[in-house]
Scaffold this motif. Structure first.
Motif, PDB file in Angstrom:
ATOM      1  N   ARG A 203       0.826  -1.210   0.000  1.00  0.00           N
ATOM      2  CA  ARG A 203       0.000   0.000   0.000  1.00  0.00           C
ATOM      3  C   ARG A 203       0.860   1.260   0.000  1.00  0.00           C
ATOM      4  N   ARG A 204       1.981   1.212   0.672  1.00  0.00           N
ATOM      5  CA  ARG A 204       2.869   2.375   0.660  1.00  0.00           C
ATOM      6  C   ARG A 204       3.484   2.570  -0.715  1.00  0.00           C
ATOM      7  N   ASP A 205       3.775   1.483  -1.424  1.00  0.00           N
ATOM      8  CA  ASP A 205       4.277   1.598  -2.791  1.00  0.00           C
ATOM      9  C   ASP A 205       3.235   2.258  -3.699  1.00  0.00           C
ATOM     10  N   LYS A 206       1.974   1.887  -3.516  1.00  0.00           N
ATOM     11  CA  LYS A 206       0.906   2.491  -4.325  1.00  0.00           C
ATOM     12  C   LYS A 206       0.749   3.968  -3.997  1.00  0.00           C
ATOM     13  N   PHE A 207       0.913   4.296  -2.725  1.00  0.00           N
ATOM     14  CA  PHE A 207       0.853   5.694  -2.316  1.00  0.00           C
ATOM     15  C   PHE A 207       1.986   6.488  -2.982  1.00  0.00           C
ATOM     16  N   SER A 208       3.178   5.920  -3.017  1.00  0.00           N
ATOM     17  CA  SER A 208       4.306   6.581  -3.673  1.00  0.00           C
ATOM     18  C   SER A 208       4.032   6.790  -5.156  1.00  0.00           C
ATOM     19  N   ALA A 209       3.442   5.778  -5.802  1.00  0.00           N
ATOM     20  CA  ALA A 209       3.118   5.908  -7.227  1.00  0.00           C
ATOM     21  C   ALA A 209       2.081   7.004  -7.453  1.00  0.00           C
ATOM     22  N   LEU A 210       1.120   7.103  -6.546  1.00  0.00           N
ATOM     23  CA  LEU A 210       0.112   8.163  -6.642  1.00  0.00           C
ATOM     24  C   LEU A 210       0.769   9.539  -6.599  1.00  0.00           C
ATOM     25  N   LEU A 211       1.701   9.719  -5.678  1.00  0.00           N
ATOM     26  CA  LEU A 211       2.381  11.009  -5.563  1.00  0.00           C
ATOM     27  C   LEU A 211       3.222  11.313  -6.796  1.00  0.00           C
ATOM     28  N   ARG A 212       3.941  10.303  -7.272  1.00  0.00           N
ATOM     29  CA  ARG A 212       4.759  10.524  -8.472  1.00  0.00           C
ATOM     30  C   ARG A 212       3.885  10.931  -9.648  1.00  0.00           C
ATOM     31  N   GLY A 213       2.756  10.267  -9.798  1.00  0.00           N
ATOM     32  CA  GLY A 213       1.852  10.609 -10.887  1.00  0.00           C
ATOM     33  C   GLY A 213       1.346  12.039 -10.789  1.00  0.00           C
ATOM     34  N   TYR A 214       1.037  12.456  -9.581  1.00  0.00           N
ATOM     35  CA  TYR A 214       0.538  13.815  -9.368  1.00  0.00           C
ATOM     36  C   TYR A 214       1.591  14.851  -9.750  1.00  0.00           C
ATOM     37  N   PHE A 215       2.819  14.667  -9.258  1.00  0.00           N
ATOM     38  CA  PHE A 215       3.848  15.655  -9.559  1.00  0.00           C
ATOM     39  C   PHE A 215       4.295  15.574 -11.015  1.00  0.00           C
ATOM     40  N   ASP A 216       4.230  14.399 -11.614  1.00  0.00           N
ATOM     41  CA  ASP A 216       4.550  14.290 -13.041  1.00  0.00           C
ATOM     42  C   ASP A 216       3.560  15.074 -13.901  1.00  0.00           C
ATOM     43  N   THR A 271     -13.055  14.788   4.017  1.00  0.00           N
ATOM     44  CA  THR A 271     -13.195  13.417   3.539  1.00  0.00           C
ATOM     45  C   THR A 271     -11.956  12.607   3.887  1.00  0.00           C
ATOM     46  N   ALA A 272     -12.170  11.447   4.502  1.00  0.00           N
ATOM     47  CA  ALA A 272     -11.066  10.546   4.842  1.00  0.00           C
ATOM     48  C   ALA A 272     -11.083   9.377   3.859  1.00  0.00           C
ATOM     49  N   PHE A 273      -9.995   9.223   3.116  1.00  0.00           N
ATOM     50  CA  PHE A 273      -9.914   8.171   2.104  1.00  0.00           C
ATOM     51  C   PHE A 273      -9.308   6.917   2.732  1.00  0.00           C
ATOM     52  N   GLY A 274     -10.029   5.807   2.602  1.00  0.00           N
ATOM     53  CA  GLY A 274      -9.554   4.526   3.123  1.00  0.00           C
ATOM     54  C   GLY A 274      -9.982   3.391   2.225  1.00  0.00           C
ATOM     55  N   ASP A 275      -9.240   2.271   2.313  1.00  0.00           N
ATOM     56  CA  ASP A 275      -9.548   1.083   1.501  1.00  0.00           C
ATOM     57  C   ASP A 275      -9.650   1.437   0.025  1.00  0.00           C
ATOM     58  N   TYR A 276      -8.773   2.356  -0.411  1.00  0.00           N
ATOM     59  CA  TYR A 276      -8.816   2.801  -1.783  1.00  0.00           C
ATOM     60  C   TYR A 276      -8.027   1.898  -2.705  1.00  0.00           C
ATOM     61  N   TRP A 277      -7.004   1.244  -2.163  1.00  0.00           N
ATOM     62  CA  TRP A 277      -6.217   0.318  -2.984  1.00  0.00           C
ATOM     63  C   TRP A 277      -5.853  -0.907  -2.160  1.00  0.00           C
TER      64      TRP A 277
END
Length: 277
Positions: A203-216, A271-277
């Motif tokens: 899940r932390r890897d997916k979170f990192s990918a989310l951030l990279r996508g946003y800044f990209d 809004t609290a995001f959970g169980d998203y991935w």
């Protein structure tokens, strides 16, 4: 500025010593002021609601909406629910609402950047609310996005509380559509995640990918609160147990138990995001 000189800070800024002038008296080589925008989500959603409900779908007339706003939606609850839940909302990766938000940001930044401050330097636009969005909500009447008079407006660059239905990816995709290059004094985007979303390496890897996508995509900034609402509510009831609980408000960090109840409640309402991935 004459009553609030900053000699110690001025000594660290290029130009003040050479000019023998304080930073508050145009001594600094790079001398600018800033104006911060707040309530972007409320503004974009209100314009998107009017565009959709009044001008495109012709569900209501503009006069009908104005009467409902003047009455704080009393007697107009079906309209309020429609404006709140059936029109495009910034923060959901919806091009219709995001385009309006981008136009608002561009217009605000151009106007701010075209002005000079009383020290002769330029104004630089930013988007921070520092918690003032709660106070400003108490002074602002009802708005066409379905918000009632007195409720907080949206904070900084963030979407309005409770309208984000496409997860953190939807929020970040929407914000990435804004021209961050125009926001020369920076911004704050607040996102709240449940701790469970980061509890495993995957899940932390997916979170990192989310951030990279946003800044990209051109995103400038994002800040997270990783906490559940049960913890925040318990901290309200038992503040002595949570003296070390730090939260991001909107552009700054604070101990949750040091905040006033209105700002605490606004943090809980996000809004609290959970169980998203």
């Amino acid at each position: 500025s004459e009553g609030f000189h900053n000699p110690y800070v001025s000594m660290t800024l290029d130009g003040c010593i050479d000019a023998a002038r304080d930073m508050t008296c145009a001594g600094a080589r790079y001398d600018f002021a800033s104006i911060s925008g707040r309530g972007l989500g409320t503004t974009a959603d209100s314009l998107a609601a009017l565009k959709a409900a009044v001008y495109e779908r012709r569900r209501y007339t503009l006069d009908e909406v104005l009467r409902a706003l003047d009455r704080n939606f009393d007697g107009y609850e079906p309209m309020r629910q429609y404006l709140r839940n059936r029109t495009p909302k910034y923060g959901n990766d919806e091009p219709a609402a995001d385009a309006i938000a981008a136009d608002v940001v561009a217009h605000f930044c151009r106007e701010v950047s075209s002005r000079t401050c009383d020290r002769g330097g330029p104004f630089r636009p930013g988007f921070f609310s520092y918690g003032m969005h709660v106070l400003e909500g108490t002074l602002l009447g009802a708005t066409p996005d379905g918000r009632r008079s007195g409720d907080p407006i949206s904070n900084s660059l963030s979407p309005s509380n409770g309208v984000e239905h496409n997860g953190p990816t939807g929020v970040l995709n929407s914000v990435a559509r804004l021209d961050a290059g125009l926001i020369s004094n920076g911004c704050a985007l607040n996102v709240k995640l449940l701790p469970s979303l980061l509890e495993t390496p995957e899940r932390r890897d997916k979170f990192s990918a989310l951030l990279r996508g946003y800044f990209d995509q051109g995103g400038m900034e994002v800040q997270f609160n990783v906490v559940d609402d049960a913890t925040l509510r318990d901290a309200q009831r038992h503040p002595d147990r949570y003296r070390d609980l730090v939260v991001r408000v909107s552009g700054y960090s604070a101990f949750f138990t040091d905040l006033g109840p209105a700002i605490q409640n606004e943090l809980i309402a996000r809004t609290a995001f959970g169980d998203y991935w």
